[in-house]
Design an enzyme around this catalytic site. Structure first.
Site, PDB file in Angstrom:
ATOM      1  CB  CYS A   2     -70.537  84.950-112.290  1.00 32.54           C
ATOM      2  SG  CYS A   2     -70.093  83.227-112.828  1.00 32.54           S
ATOM      3  NE  ARG A  27     -69.889  89.903-108.337  1.00 34.44           N
ATOM      4  CZ  ARG A  27     -70.208  90.164-107.126  1.00 34.44           C
ATOM      5  NH1 ARG A  27     -69.913  91.066-106.787  1.00 34.44           N
ATOM      6  NH2 ARG A  27     -70.676  89.186-106.515  1.00 34.44           N
ATOM      7  CD1 TRP A  75     -61.962  84.044-111.470  1.00 31.92           C
ATOM      8  CD2 TRP A  75     -62.762  82.387-110.255  1.00 31.92           C
ATOM      9  NE1 TRP A  75     -60.803  83.300-110.719  1.00 31.92           N
ATOM     10  CE2 TRP A  75     -61.490  82.600-110.117  1.00 31.92           C
ATOM     11  CE3 TRP A  75     -63.803  81.612-109.373  1.00 31.92           C
ATOM     12  CZ2 TRP A  75     -60.855  81.694-108.807  1.00 31.92           C
ATOM     13  CZ3 TRP A  75     -63.054  80.751-108.461  1.00 31.92           C
ATOM     14  CH2 TRP A  75     -61.762  80.881-108.199  1.00 31.92           C
ATOM     15  CG  ASN A  99     -71.953  85.261-107.996  1.00 36.32           C
ATOM     16  OD1 ASN A  99     -70.888  84.686-107.890  1.00 36.32           O
ATOM     17  ND2 ASN A  99     -72.222  86.297-107.353  1.00 36.32           N
ATOM     18  N   GLY A 100     -72.430  81.757-107.931  1.00 31.86           N
ATOM     19  CA  GLY A 100     -72.405  81.066-106.630  1.00 31.86           C
ATOM     20  C   GLY A 100     -71.835  79.644-106.914  1.00 31.86           C
ATOM     21  CD  GLU A 473     -50.895  93.607 -99.400  1.00 34.78           C
ATOM     22  OE1 GLU A 473     -51.289  92.466 -98.807  1.00 34.78           O
ATOM     23  OE2 GLU A 473     -51.225  94.094-100.406  1.00 34.78           O
ATOM     24  CE  LYS A 477     -51.093  93.472-103.862  1.00 35.54           C
ATOM     25  NZ  LYS A 477     -51.929  93.421-102.646  1.00 35.54           N
ATOM     26  CD  GLU A 480     -52.662  90.417-105.918  1.00 34.69           C
ATOM     27  OE1 GLU A 480     -52.643  91.310-105.179  1.00 34.69           O
ATOM     28  OE2 GLU A 480     -53.741  89.739-105.869  1.00 34.69           O
ATOM     29  CG  HIS A 496     -34.786  78.900 -87.652  1.00 40.61           C
ATOM     30  ND1 HIS A 496     -33.914  77.809 -86.941  1.00 40.61           N
ATOM     31  CD2 HIS A 496     -34.885  80.080 -87.286  1.00 40.61           C
ATOM     32  CE1 HIS A 496     -33.633  79.036 -85.977  1.00 40.61           C
ATOM     33  NE2 HIS A 496     -34.389  80.113 -86.272  1.00 40.61           N
ATOM     34  CE  LYS A 590     -60.270  95.130-105.355  1.00 33.72           C
ATOM     35  NZ  LYS A 590     -59.073  95.051-105.175  1.00 33.72           N
TER      36      LYS A 590
HETATM   37  C1  AGP Z   1     -55.409  91.444-102.635  1.00 31.14           C
HETATM   38  O1  AGP Z   1     -54.464  91.837-103.850  1.00 31.14           O
HETATM   39  C2  AGP Z   1     -56.410  90.205-103.364  1.00 31.14           C
HETATM   40  N1  AGP Z   1     -57.131  90.711-104.438  1.00 31.14           N
HETATM   41  C3  AGP Z   1     -56.817  89.435-102.401  1.00 31.14           C
HETATM   42  O2  AGP Z   1     -55.971  88.676-101.601  1.00 31.14           O
HETATM   43  C4  AGP Z   1     -58.133  90.214-101.588  1.00 31.14           C
HETATM   44  O3  AGP Z   1     -57.462  90.829-100.636  1.00 31.14           O
HETATM   45  C5  AGP Z   1     -58.879  89.020-100.642  1.00 31.14           C
HETATM   46  O4  AGP Z   1     -59.561  88.094-101.566  1.00 31.14           O
HETATM   47  C6  AGP Z   1     -59.636  89.260 -99.828  1.00 31.14           C
HETATM   48  O5  AGP Z   1     -60.799  90.436-100.427  1.00 31.14           O
HETATM   49  P1  AGP Z   1     -61.524  91.182 -99.441  1.00 31.14           P
HETATM   50  O6  AGP Z   1     -60.803  92.329 -98.725  1.00 31.14           O
HETATM   51  O7  AGP Z   1     -62.528  91.861-100.307  1.00 31.14           O
HETATM   52  O8  AGP Z   1     -62.484  90.383 -98.596  1.00 31.14           O
END
Ligand code: AGP
Length: 595
Positions: A2, A27, A75, A99-100, A473, A477, A480, A496, A590
């Site tokens: 959170c 968050r 979250w 938060n936690g 990567e 993208k 997500e 394979h 995030k």
């Molecule tokens: C990437 O687009 C994501 N939001 C996620 O994979 C992110 O990179 C991951 O949670 C790691 O976050 P950080 O770089 O803040 O440690």
């Protein structure tokens, strides 16, 4: 997970709390709530979804003029994201935002409340109930908080208001970040400076197992045994343009297009006028004398770590293991004799990384953090830090922090080899130009997204070597933000097993930027086409083929900086066409501050 904000001062708390929560949505954003204190009592308001949904509720609320309050944007970890589970959670006098994760929630319920029916499914409600219980028999709230810290296990940043003291905020923290922000006539509380930055630039950190008592014109921080703690303030300057979209429709689009500038910024921070790489000698010394580098990261940062491994191995022949932070923490392999651990984290708050960092510190191993956030746990706890200078990244999907991490890895590896140390600045500068050219072709990428991804449920990225790492990567993208099930595969591995998934019309993006594997890539592409795959080759070779998208890569080693750009746009435009919430994709946050 959170974001917490609190305010006590001479202004109405509600709009300040909601604005702070909106800035903290990175968050989490599945529900939100505030507790507002006035002489008439405490009023809690909650909503599902973004904190903005609190605004109409506040408009019709009598305690809108309250001068003190706390709030969260959530979250969900325990219990679905609905109004009942949204914070604050209340019991008697106390209203708590958290938060936690409380790890011993069940045991606490059994020990202290064996016959109580809890209203929510959260691990937070028990905290409010404990506070109420510990305050029985005229025990002071400070003593109750000390007792609380003694019994809680896990991670928590707590904002608490007490109906009997409507002019005071209480804050407690362990393993989740919590800061006090100070100003004229008010004080604030927040998970991050961004929650408070429109009001103040002066902050104090609350450390693990400490608590704070905060009023409009004063605050005090105490250790868990009630001893007052002195703490130095720190100042954070914020470039406000970093926090706004400007003319862009989405933060993600803005951040994609900032990438060339970020690479140039990194160059100006890490290279001198002659182009020589300038990195802290202690870091270089430790890496030079290490027998193995362990790169620890999650998500996009992990994908950047894979490219980093490629650089260390190719540029300076250093053996490297890249480890997913969440896996490594509880499944540690035998460690080499003199390792260096590199933690890669945009936010600097990823709980999985923090957990590994504290374990390897206990073992006495050296650590370097590559992060974007100076005010973060990983920045503070690592022995050494390298900032990626990407500026605030707000879209949940990382874009500019990926390329910035890759660039910092390229500089770091080059600094270990004199031959490369003189070349890298020029190559990075050319890469920034190539990235700019790639960004200028976004209309082409929009058409590709339409042609290849409309109504698709699955997609493939294939590549070899460093291109394979870039594919991981690129695939992340698309997953997500456009919710398309996408695999990043080593092109050599496809036959394979996974090639069985290729059907007529399955979209396959093939990255081919390396001379050494280009012919093999052509064969792999033919294999896919023969099974009906709809292939687009993203290649550094010039080609007029309609199923080839040529990109310019200055130096082969730096190709991920450029090849990822069309992929970022594909994901962006596919998500746009599908009506997805691009900056706040479903189920994500995030900063992932829980393990
Ligand atoms: C990437 O687009 C994501 N939001 C996620 O994979 C992110 O990179 C991951 O949670 C790691 O976050 P950080 O770089 O803040 O440690």
């Amino acid at each position: 997970m959170c974001g917490i904000v609190g305010y006590v001062g001479d202004k109405e708390a509600a709009p300040i709390l909601v604005a702070g929560l909106c800035n903290l949505q990175y968050r989490g954003y599945d529900s939100a709530g505030v507790a507002l204190c006035s002489a008439d009592g405490v009023r809690t308001l909650k909503c599902v979804g973004s904190p903005e949904n609190l605004i109409p509720k506040l408009a019709s609320c009598a305690v809108c003029s309250a001068l003190c309050g706390v709030g969260t944007t959530r979250w969900a970890t325990h219990g679905k994201p609905d109004v009942v589970n949204a914070h604050p959670h209340s019991c008697g006098r106390f209203h708590v935002v958290h938060n936690g994760i409380i790890e011993n929630e069940k045991a606490l319920k059994e020990e202290y409340f064996p016959n109580t029916e809890f209203l929510s499914q959260t691990d937070t409600e028990v905290i409010a109930r404990l506070l109420q219980k510990f305050c029985e028999n005229n025990t002071s709230i400070c003593e109750a908080i000390q007792r609380l810290v003694g019994v809680l296990r896990g991670s928590y940043a707590l904002g608490i208001v007490d109906g009997e003291r409507p002019d005071v905020l209480y804050a407690v923290k362990n393993k989740s970040p919590l800061l006090i922000g100070c100003g004229e006539g008010f004080n604030m509380l927040g998970s991050d400076t961004v929650a408070m930055i429109s009001h103040t630039d002066k902050f104090y950190e609350i450390c693990d197992r400490e608590y704070a008592v905060i009023t409009a014109d004063d605050f005090k921080i105490y250790s868990s045994n009630g001893k007052e703690v002195r703490r130095e303030a720190f100042v954070v300057a914020c470039d406000i343009s970093d926090c706004t979209k400007g003319d862009y429709a989405h933060f993600m689009l803005k951040e994609i297009e900032e990438q060339p500038r970020v690479i140039r910024q990194i160059l100006s921070c890490y290279c001198d006028e002659t182009g020589k790489v300038n990195i802290d000698n202690e870091i270089i010394g430790k890496l030079t004398h290490s027998d193995r580098i362990y790169i620890i990261a999650s998500g996009t940062s992990y994908n950047a770590g894979l490219v980093g491994k490629y650089y260390f191995e190719k540029i300076c022949s250093k053996p490297v293991d890249v480890c997913m932070a969440g896996e490594f923490a509880y499944n540690m392999p035998p460690i080499s004799q003199s390792p260096v651990f590199i933690f890669v984290s945009q936010s600097g708050e990823t709980a999985d990384c923090i957990s590994v960092l504290s374990k390897i510190k206990e073992l006495g191993f050296a650590s370097v953090a590559i992060t974007n956030c100076e005010v973060s746990t990983i920045f503070r706890e690592a022995d050494h830090t390298l900032l990626i200078h990407a500026g605030r990244e707000i879209a949940v999907a990382s874009t500019k922090s990926y390329t910035a991490q890759v660039a910092v890895f390229a500089l770091l590896a080059s600094a270990l080899n004199e031959k490369y140390s003189k070349l890298i600045a020029k190559d990075l500068s050319l890469a920034a130009d190539a990235m700019e050219k790639a960004c200028s072709r976004k209309e082409e990428y929009r058409e590709v997204a339409h042609e290849y991804l409309l109504n698709q449920q699955s997609c493939f990225y294939i590549g070899r070597g460093i291109d394979y790492y870039a594919c991981l990567e690129a695939a992340l993208k698309l997953k997500e933000i456009a919710y398309i099930h996408t695999g990043g595969y080593a092109a050599s591995e496809l036959k394979h097993g996974s090639i069985a998934l290729i059907e007529q019309g399955t979209p396959v993006f093939a990255l081919s930027t390396q001379k050494i594997t280009s012919l093999h890539m052509l064969s792999n592409i033919e294999e896919v086409k023969a099974r009906g795959g709809k292939v687009l080759c993203i290649s550094s070779c010039q080609s007029d083929d309609e199923d080839c998208l040529s990109i310019e890569c200055a130096a082969e080693l730096l190709s991920p900086l450029v090849s990822v750009i069309p992929a970022q746009y594909f994901a962006y435009y596919a998500a746009l066409e599908r009506g997805c919430d691009i900056d706040r994709p479903r189920n994500l946050a995030k900063a992932v501050t829980v393990e």
